[in-house]
Write an enzyme that holds these catalytic residues in place. Structure first.
Site, PDB file in Angstrom:
ATOM      1  N   ASN A   1       0.832  -1.211   0.000  1.00 26.43           N
ATOM      2  CA  ASN A   1       0.000   0.000   0.000  1.00 26.43           C
ATOM      3  C   ASN A   1       0.864   1.257   0.000  1.00 26.43           C
ATOM      4  OD1 ASN A   1      -2.679  -0.983  -0.037  1.00 26.43           O
ATOM      5  ND2 ASN A   1      -2.489  -1.610   2.100  1.00 26.43           N
TER       6      ASN A   1
ATOM      7  N   HIS B   1      -9.745  -0.401  -2.399  1.00 28.01           N
ATOM      8  CA  HIS B   1     -10.327   0.040  -1.127  1.00 28.01           C
ATOM      9  C   HIS B   1     -11.617   0.838  -1.306  1.00 28.01           C
ATOM     10  CE1 HIS B   1      -6.460  -0.499   1.509  1.00 28.01           C
ATOM     11  NE2 HIS B   1      -6.850  -1.604   0.898  1.00 28.01           N
TER      12      HIS B   1
ATOM     13  N   ARG C   1     -21.387   7.589  17.173  1.00 28.59           N
ATOM     14  CA  ARG C   1     -22.502   7.012  16.422  1.00 28.59           C
ATOM     15  C   ARG C   1     -22.033   5.964  15.419  1.00 28.59           C
ATOM     16  NH1 ARG C   1     -26.787  10.254  12.451  1.00 28.59           N
ATOM     17  NH2 ARG C   1     -27.793   8.366  11.616  1.00 28.59           N
TER      18      ARG C   1
ATOM     19  N   CYS D   1      -5.085  -7.257  -3.265  1.00 24.62           N
ATOM     20  CA  CYS D   1      -5.656  -6.921  -1.966  1.00 24.62           C
ATOM     21  C   CYS D   1      -6.568  -8.090  -1.601  1.00 24.62           C
ATOM     22  CB  CYS D   1      -6.449  -5.618  -2.096  1.00 24.62           C
ATOM     23  SG  CYS D   1      -7.109  -4.960  -0.562  1.00 24.62           S
ATOM     24  N   HIS D   2      -7.011  -8.168  -0.371  1.00 23.29           N
ATOM     25  CA  HIS D   2      -7.957  -9.237  -0.034  1.00 23.29           C
ATOM     26  C   HIS D   2      -9.327  -8.697   0.351  1.00 23.29           C
ATOM     27  CE1 HIS D   2      -5.278  -8.649   3.611  1.00 23.29           C
ATOM     28  NE2 HIS D   2      -6.425  -8.130   3.992  1.00 23.29           N
TER      29      HIS D   2
END
EC number: 3.2.1.22
Length: 451
Positions: free
Chosen positions: A151, A203, A287, A173-174
């Site tokens: 990354n 991502h 939240r 990526c996984h």
């Protein structure tokens, strides 16, 4: 073709990751006799990985050989596959610097490895080293395929194909396959019953279609079930790794608003957008359960666990592991044997996604066989998803231009365009932050930045 491939692992001191990748490799019949070349600049970590890999190989009944190298070019000589997994500057000092300097300037982060000031600095530290690998591959293994796990994936991949278009590479990526498994777990269904079509950027890819197979063999849309489970408080399930800080609320809330589920975790996604992390808005943090400073905490925990695991592996007679969800061995097997497979990879957008910039780095399904890694065309994705991705691509575009042209101004511009940074800091504050980060990182960054 030789009877067995040579697999070079750059960054082999990442013992646990090496274990997962090579554990998969050694259980593939066509790869059992592979020559594994381990390379790392840390001799102690390299030897530790050697011990683990040897036991893995013996336990799996593999018959290949292992060589260890601190010289990159020697490790790459005549390689067929090059797996890259390293972190330039490590957790200490560089990741700590990224978090501490940003915090002093009033910018909170969660992971900081993909976008924002943390992702920008990591790209500037990393890309020159990836280019050196490309240089060496050009000289000693020009036909090899690079499997890159480093990354920030999109910026790294983009910078390599822009400067070394002849190098065969894919960014891995996984998050696509990993999130699919998570969603199956949230609904108490078998992951193998899922069928999906996914596309976007690393991502920030979305499941454009997400279906499950029914008892009569037909497929039904899974999204209504997923939404109902979330509204009923039945999803998401507790973090599979036992990390109570990461509760995955952000992604489900975005799913409700967007109609599609994103592939990367809530802690990642929170800092790719302007809505979740704001000064004085503790209500938002509470939240949406946003885990600030998650990556440094995770690094400390992983380091402790790694030392514990390593001691166990060093004393164990054999090491037996379950297959991982990583694509590396699937790709190697498909390229080596011609047996076709489909993976999700990060590649150059050459007519793949029509409403994202051509030339940018996109994540799409790829057919892999003896012909190579062949990305599949997606067409047009929903406009609101493309608009969100574009905000991230803006940063990637400017940072890639900055390092390709050695233009410090574009580094500031990349930070200015970051959605989270722009939602928190003014222009002068962003410039001051970038200046402080460059000064703090010093020699970890390219010399042209400090001229």
């Amino acid at each position: 073709m030789m009877t067995a491939p040579k697999i070079t692992f750059i960054g082999a001191g990442s013992t646990i990751f090496v274990k997962n990748i090579l554990g998969d490799v050694f259980h593939r019949e066509a790869l059992k006799s592979a020559h594994v070349a381990l390379m790392d600049i840390d001799e102690t970590r390299l030897e530790e990985s050697h011990i683990v890999v040897r036991k893995l190989m013996d336990s799996a009944g593999a018959s290949g050989r292992i060589t260890c190298h601190t010289n990159q070019k020697a490790a790459l000589q005549d390689a067929d596959f090059v797996v890259v997994a390293f972190q330039i500057g490590g957790y200490e000092p560089c990741t700590v610097t990224d978090f501490e300097v940003c915090k002093r300037h009033g910018l909170e982060q969660t992971i900081a490895d993909t976008l924002g000031p943390g992702g920008i600095m990591r790209a500037l530290r990393t890309i020159p080293h990836l280019w050196r690998i490309c240089e060496d591959m050009t000289e000693v293994c020009p036909k090899a395929t690079m499997l890159n796990y480093v990354n920030p994936m999109a910026m790294n991949t983009w910078a390599m194909y822009a400067r070394y278009p002849h190098i065969k590479q894919v960014g891995l990526c996984h998050s696509v396959q990993g999130t699919a498994e998570e969603l199956a777990r949230d609904l108490n269904i078998d992951p193998t019953s899922l069928r999906y079509r996914c596309a976007g950027i690393n991502h920030m890819a979305f499941y454009l279609e997400l279906e499950r197979k029914t008892a009569d063999g037909t497929y039904v849309n899974l999204y209504p079930e997923l939404l109902a489970a979330y509204d009923a408080g039945q999803a998401p399930k507790p973090n599979i790794h036992g990390n109570e800080r990461c509760q995955n609320i952000v992604r489900y809330e975005m799913f409700k608003k967007l109609g599609y589920f994103v592939t990367e975790s809530s802690e990642h996604f929170a800092e790719y957008t302007p809505w979740f992390i704001k000064p004085g808005r503790e209500d938002l943090i509470a939240r949406y359960k946003v885990p600030l400073d998650e990556y440094p905490k995770r690094c400390v925990e992983q380091l402790a666990n790694w030392h514990k695991e390593l001691e166990e592996y060093k004393t164990a007679e054999r090491i037996d592991i379950k297959p991982s969800r990583e694509y590396a061995s699937t790709i190697m097997n498909a390229l080596w044997t011609g047996e076709p497979s489909v993976i999700y990879g990060n590649v150059r957008n050459e007519g793949l996604i029509d409403n994202l910039p051509q030339g940018s780095c996109v994540e799409v399904a790829c057919l892999v066989d003896a012909n190579g890694i062949q990305p599949t065309k997606v067409g047009t994705i929903p406009s609101h998803l493309a608009a969100m991705m574009q905000t991230n691509i803006n940063v990637q575009t400017l940072l890639t231009e900055a390092i390709l042209t050695e233009n410090r101004d574009r580094v500031y511009h990349a930070a200015m365009m970051d959605p989270h940074t722009a939602a928190v800091l003014g222009i002068e504050e962003i410039y001051a932050l970038v200046d402080d980060l460059i000064a703090a990182h010093g020699d970890w960054l390219p010399a042209w930045l400090r001229r």
